[in-house]
Design a protein around this motif. Structure first.
Motif, mmCIF file in Angstrom:
data_model
loop_
_atom_site.group_PDB
_atom_site.id
_atom_site.type_symbol
_atom_site.label_atom_id
_atom_site.label_comp_id
_atom_site.label_asym_id
_atom_site.label_seq_id
_atom_site.Cartn_x
_atom_site.Cartn_y
_atom_site.Cartn_z
ATOM 1 N N HIS A 26 0.815 -1.218 0.000
ATOM 2 C CA HIS A 26 0.000 0.000 0.000
ATOM 3 C C HIS A 26 0.851 1.272 0.000
ATOM 4 N N GLY A 27 1.990 1.221 -0.685
ATOM 5 C CA GLY A 27 2.841 2.401 -0.796
ATOM 6 C C GLY A 27 3.624 2.737 0.459
ATOM 7 N N GLN A 28 3.538 1.896 1.504
ATOM 8 C CA GLN A 28 4.219 2.192 2.758
ATOM 9 C C GLN A 28 5.681 1.767 2.740
ATOM 10 N N VAL A 29 6.059 0.938 1.789
ATOM 11 C CA VAL A 29 7.457 0.521 1.632
ATOM 12 C C VAL A 29 7.885 0.886 0.216
ATOM 13 N N ARG A 30 8.968 1.638 0.112
ATOM 14 C CA ARG A 30 9.459 2.050 -1.202
ATOM 15 C C ARG A 30 9.988 0.843 -1.975
ATOM 16 N N TYR A 31 9.667 0.794 -3.260
ATOM 17 C CA TYR A 31 10.085 -0.324 -4.105
ATOM 18 C C TYR A 31 11.604 -0.432 -4.201
ATOM 19 N N ASP A 32 12.274 0.720 -4.308
ATOM 20 C CA ASP A 32 13.723 0.676 -4.504
ATOM 21 C C ASP A 32 14.495 0.245 -3.256
ATOM 22 N N VAL A 33 13.793 0.072 -2.116
ATOM 23 C CA VAL A 33 14.481 -0.445 -0.936
ATOM 24 C C VAL A 33 14.966 -1.872 -1.189
ATOM 25 N N LEU A 34 14.328 -2.544 -2.139
ATOM 26 C CA LEU A 34 14.717 -3.926 -2.453
ATOM 27 C C LEU A 34 16.116 -4.004 -3.038
ATOM 28 N N SER A 35 16.599 -2.914 -3.615
ATOM 29 C CA SER A 35 17.947 -2.924 -4.192
ATOM 30 C C SER A 35 19.025 -3.026 -3.117
ATOM 31 N N HIS A 36 18.665 -2.713 -1.859
ATOM 32 C CA HIS A 36 19.647 -2.726 -0.780
ATOM 33 C C HIS A 36 19.841 -4.114 -0.177
ATOM 34 N N TYR A 37 18.971 -5.055 -0.541
ATOM 35 C CA TYR A 37 19.143 -6.417 -0.033
ATOM 36 C C TYR A 37 20.288 -7.087 -0.785
ATOM 37 N N LYS A 38 21.288 -7.514 -0.055
ATOM 38 C CA LYS A 38 22.451 -8.152 -0.661
ATOM 39 C C LYS A 38 22.210 -9.659 -0.760
ATOM 40 N N ILE A 39 22.187 -10.164 -1.982
ATOM 41 C CA ILE A 39 21.987 -11.594 -2.206
ATOM 42 C C ILE A 39 23.189 -12.090 -3.003
ATOM 43 N N SER A 40 24.197 -12.538 -2.277
ATOM 44 C CA SER A 40 25.480 -12.883 -2.897
ATOM 45 C C SER A 40 25.376 -14.088 -3.825
ATOM 46 N N ALA A 41 24.375 -14.935 -3.628
ATOM 47 C CA ALA A 41 24.262 -16.143 -4.452
ATOM 48 C C ALA A 41 23.858 -15.820 -5.886
ATOM 49 N N LEU A 42 23.245 -14.654 -6.107
ATOM 50 C CA LEU A 42 22.840 -14.270 -7.464
ATOM 51 C C LEU A 42 24.010 -13.616 -8.182
ATOM 52 N N PRO A 43 24.354 -14.070 -9.387
ATOM 53 C CA PRO A 43 25.450 -13.442 -10.140
ATOM 54 C C PRO A 43 25.163 -11.966 -10.397
ATOM 55 N N ALA A 44 26.237 -11.188 -10.494
ATOM 56 C CA ALA A 44 26.109 -9.754 -10.756
ATOM 57 C C ALA A 44 25.539 -9.514 -12.150
ATOM 58 N N ASN A 45 24.921 -8.347 -12.328
ATOM 59 C CA ASN A 45 24.376 -7.977 -13.633
ATOM 60 C C ASN A 45 25.469 -7.921 -14.695
ATOM 61 N N CYS A 46 25.079 -8.102 -15.941
ATOM 62 C CA CYS A 46 26.020 -7.960 -17.055
ATOM 63 C C CYS A 46 26.425 -6.489 -17.170
ATOM 64 N N PRO A 47 27.716 -6.169 -17.107
ATOM 65 C CA PRO A 47 28.135 -4.771 -17.286
ATOM 66 C C PRO A 47 27.727 -4.268 -18.664
ATOM 67 N N ARG A 48 27.327 -3.017 -18.751
ATOM 68 C CA ARG A 48 26.852 -2.473 -20.021
ATOM 69 C C ARG A 48 27.976 -2.077 -20.963
ATOM 70 N N SER A 49 29.213 -2.122 -20.498
ATOM 71 C CA SER A 49 30.354 -1.834 -21.368
ATOM 72 C C SER A 49 31.460 -2.836 -21.058
ATOM 73 N N ASN A 50 32.353 -3.022 -22.043
ATOM 74 C CA ASN A 50 33.491 -3.927 -21.893
ATOM 75 C C ASN A 50 33.058 -5.345 -21.501
ATOM 76 N N PHE A 51 31.965 -5.806 -22.095
ATOM 77 C CA PHE A 51 31.470 -7.154 -21.798
ATOM 78 C C PHE A 51 30.878 -7.709 -23.082
ATOM 79 N N SER A 52 31.324 -8.872 -23.504
ATOM 80 C CA SER A 52 30.870 -9.450 -24.769
ATOM 81 C C SER A 52 29.485 -10.069 -24.627
ATOM 82 N N LYS A 53 28.826 -10.267 -25.764
ATOM 83 C CA LYS A 53 27.534 -10.927 -25.771
ATOM 84 C C LYS A 53 27.656 -12.338 -25.198
ATOM 85 N N GLU A 54 28.696 -13.059 -25.598
ATOM 86 C CA GLU A 54 28.875 -14.441 -25.130
ATOM 87 C C GLU A 54 29.046 -14.496 -23.619
ATOM 88 N N ALA A 55 29.826 -13.558 -23.070
ATOM 89 C CA ALA A 55 30.024 -13.523 -21.621
ATOM 90 C C ALA A 55 28.723 -13.219 -20.901
#
Length: 227
Positions: A81-110
């Protein structure tokens, strides 16, 4: 007459039917826990043949999963009901999930390899995520589309490092949390999945534009009567 909303829903349904036809003809064993039911709203009616250009299988599957994960923001707002900001979820550290693909210096295959690693971990925890988000269809639909994407990625990049360890680690972390943090972790996994896929799509599209164009093929797909 079909409504405009029905027509918009039909387009991804028809596209998915193309992919299913292609994947059924493709070699390779299915995932052991692959869902067999098509999510509600997908085509299951009359067959028909139409010739024309087809989008790349990987791209269309990725778009299908992105349409699913994109709904999470609205569902999260409705639940809290809007009482918790959606972007607060970005602060949860979940080390088991691989990091996002960097938008530069990263090949399609990688990026494809990292996407495969991410989706295998994501797929392995969706059953628990579904328990923490009982009113949402996103986990079930994500499981369906992720299974198809994993299969397609294996065809394109071959085998990658096993991901059973990270998936098991994430399940243990969720089980060890209290009910509130377990729910927030589940929402955070859906949040991170969407942003991972957005970044992955950006990298893939950028690399493909630099290579120039894609091939076109003739396909068979299913049609569905609109009520």
């Amino acid at each position: 007459m079909p409504s405009e909303l029905d027509a918009r829903r039909l387009i991804p349904a028809l596209t998915l039917a193309v992919l299913l036809a292609l994947l059924r003809r493709a070699p390779g064993a299915p995932l052991g826990d692959t869902p067999t039911d098509i999510p509600a709203g997908e085509p299951s009616g009359e067959e028909g043949e139409v010739e024309g250009p087809s989008a790349d299988t990987l791209k269309v599957l990725l778009e299908s999963l992105l349409r699913t994960t994109k709904r999470h923001r609205m569902e999260f707002a409705d639940e809290f009901h809007g009482q918790v900001r959606y972007d607060v979820l970005s602060h949860y550290k979940i080390s088991a999930l691989p990091a996002n693909c960097p938008r530069s210096n990263f090949s399609k295959e990688a990026c494809l390899r990292r996407m495969l690693q991410f989706l295998e971990v994501y797929f392995s925890v969706l059953k628990v995520v579904a328990k923490e988000c009982p009113g949402s269809t996103i986990p079930l639909e994500s499981k369906y589309y992720s299974s198809l994407l994993i299969k397609e990625l294996h065809k394109q990049v071959g085998d990658v490092a096993p991901t059973a360890g990270p998936g098991q680690q994430l399940l243990q972390e969720m089980e060890a949390s209290d009910s509130f943090h377990r729910k927030m972790m589940a929402h955070s996994i859906l949040y991170k999945a969407h942003h991972f896929l957005v970044d992955g799509k950006t990298v893939i599209s950028k690399r493909e534009r630099s290579r120039g164009g894609s091939s076109r093929v003739t396909v068979t797909f299913y049609t569905q009567k609109l009520k």
